[in-house]
Write a protein that holds these residues in place. Structure first.
Motif, PDB file in Angstrom:
ATOM      1  N   GLU A 137       0.814  -1.081  -0.013  1.00  0.00           N
ATOM      2  CA  GLU A 137      -0.147  -0.234  -0.270  1.00  0.00           C
ATOM      3  C   GLU A 137       0.647   1.330  -0.083  1.00  0.00           C
ATOM      4  N   TYR A 138       1.680   1.170   0.439  1.00  0.00           N
ATOM      5  CA  TYR A 138       3.159   1.672   0.873  1.00  0.00           C
ATOM      6  C   TYR A 138       4.014   2.599  -0.283  1.00  0.00           C
ATOM      7  N   ASP A 178       6.297   3.102  -3.620  1.00  0.00           N
ATOM      8  CA  ASP A 178       5.671   3.804  -4.956  1.00  0.00           C
ATOM      9  C   ASP A 178       5.720   2.873  -5.981  1.00  0.00           C
ATOM     10  N   ASP A 209      -7.296  11.301   2.556  1.00  0.00           N
ATOM     11  CA  ASP A 209      -6.654  10.124   2.561  1.00  0.00           C
ATOM     12  C   ASP A 209      -5.462   9.369   2.973  1.00  0.00           C
ATOM     13  N   ARG A 236      -8.602   5.044  -3.514  1.00  0.00           N
ATOM     14  CA  ARG A 236      -8.616   5.991  -2.273  1.00  0.00           C
ATOM     15  C   ARG A 236      -9.413   6.364  -2.087  1.00  0.00           C
ATOM     16  N   MET A 253      -4.106   6.480   3.154  1.00  0.00           N
ATOM     17  CA  MET A 253      -3.513   5.310   2.739  1.00  0.00           C
ATOM     18  C   MET A 253      -3.187   5.498   1.389  1.00  0.00           C
ATOM     19  N   PRO A 254      -2.168   5.748   0.644  1.00  0.00           N
ATOM     20  CA  PRO A 254      -2.086   5.547  -0.625  1.00  0.00           C
ATOM     21  C   PRO A 254      -2.060   4.641  -1.751  1.00  0.00           C
ATOM     22  N   ARG A 255      -2.708   3.568  -1.026  1.00  0.00           N
ATOM     23  CA  ARG A 255      -3.175   3.157  -1.654  1.00  0.00           C
ATOM     24  C   ARG A 255      -3.985   1.154  -1.640  1.00  0.00           C
ATOM     25  N   GLU A 290      -8.653  13.285  -1.836  1.00  0.00           N
ATOM     26  CA  GLU A 290      -7.073  13.339  -1.762  1.00  0.00           C
ATOM     27  C   GLU A 290      -6.925  13.254  -0.007  1.00  0.00           C
ATOM     28  N   ASP A 322      -6.135   3.690  -7.304  1.00  0.00           N
ATOM     29  CA  ASP A 322      -5.814   3.585  -6.172  1.00  0.00           C
ATOM     30  C   ASP A 322      -7.021   3.189  -5.253  1.00  0.00           C
TER      31      ASP A 322
END
Ligand SMILES: C[S@@+](CC[C@H](N)C(=O)[O-])C[C@H]1O[C@@H](n2cnc3c(N)ncnc32)[C@H](O)[C@@H]1O
Length: 265
Positions: free
Chosen positions: A128-129, A131, A188, A183, A190-192, A186, A181
């Motif tokens: 989730e984090y 790149d 959120d 989410r 959690m990146p993904r 904006e 992703d």
């Protein structure tokens, strides 16, 4: 400590339960039992009685690494956060086990370990984090030995929408469902989040062989806490319910997390 079947850690409540008591311990057991059961079976399959070389990529404060070390395995946590590594060191010391902590990211795995060297690599709540999840999983596969395994735990995007709607944020839930992703907006944190299909695609593209995906926390995160508070038997029933739901083809869809074990051929 000497029981590599995982039975001792299961009896102790699974991951990260030291110091947790009462209802919180029951809730934690319901949330971790499915993953711990799968890992226990995996350890038995991979080990011929000798300690396994285990790498916990993004292992955080050692919630999984320390119980695995308690079972007698050699565990290295690769983790970018110095604070988490310090907490890992304290947790391992409190448990009286050695866990090697190395500051780094998944992209550093190839320089930290020989290729094809790890019996088991954990990637729990990390894709989730990072790149690039595909590149991260390729790096993980690179250090896994042929016949070895990767344990993947990810946040389920579908459940994310359910939980957002249950919290009253209906439009954000709808946004999440159509966001690539996973989410809700904006803000959120959690990146993904990943769908089951996205997880399977990642596994297949990494060259690993995916086994079936299991659902984790199907009920534990949506039932009111009082359902098991102060009632150990109800708590145990919830653990059994989670285990039964983990392989249910429809209920997996609403599990908070998805767990997959993939193998390197
Ligand atoms: C939600 S925590 C999960 C920790 C632990 N694996 C667990 O399941 O409890 C996410 C972890 O991933 C780590 N992380 C973030 N980016 C990473 C990267 N590129 N490579 C490795 N770990 C990373 C974070 O520092 C954090 O410890």
């Amino acid at each position: 400590m000497t029981d590599r079947s995982g039975t001792s850690a299961t009896a102790a409540g699974g991951f990260g339960t030291s110091g947790v008591t009462g209802p919180a311990r029951v809730a934690n057991a319901a949330r971790t039992a499915v993953v711990w059961d799968a890992l226990s079976q995996l350890l038995a399959r991979l080990s011929d009685g000798e300690p396994l070389e285990i790498v916990d990529a993004g292992g955080g404060t050692g919630g999984a690494a320390v119980p695995l070390a308690e079972l007698g395995h050699r565990v290295t946590v690769v983790e970018p956060s110095p604070d988490s590594l310090a907490a890992l060191e304290r947790r391992a010391a409190e448990s009286g086990v050695a866990v090697r902590g190395v500051q780094g990211e998944t992209r550093d795995l190839a320089s930290l370990f020989p290729a094809d060297s790890a019996d088991l690599v954990l990637v729990h709540n990390v894709l989730e984090y990072v790149d690039e999840p595909a590149a991260a999983l390729a790096d993980v596969a690179g250090i896994t030995r042929p016949g070895g395994a990767v344990s993947l735990l990810v946040t389920n995007a579908v459940a994310g929408a359910l939980h957002r709607a249950l919290a009253g944020h209906v439009t954000e839930a709808q946004h999440l469902l159509s966001d690539p992703d996973g989410r809700w907006g904006e803000a959120d944190p959690m990146p993904r989040r990943l769908t089951r299909q996205q997880l399977l695609d990642l596994i297949n593209h990494s060259g690993l062989t995916g086994e079936s995906v299991r659902g984790v926390r199907v009920f534990a995160d949506v039932l009111p806490g009082h359902a098991w508070e102060g009632d150990a038997q109800a708590g145990q029933h919830l653990v059994e319910l989670e285990k039964a739901a983990a392989d249910h083809p429809e209920l997996i869809g609403i599990a908070t997390q998805l767990h997959a074990v993939a193998f390197k051929s």
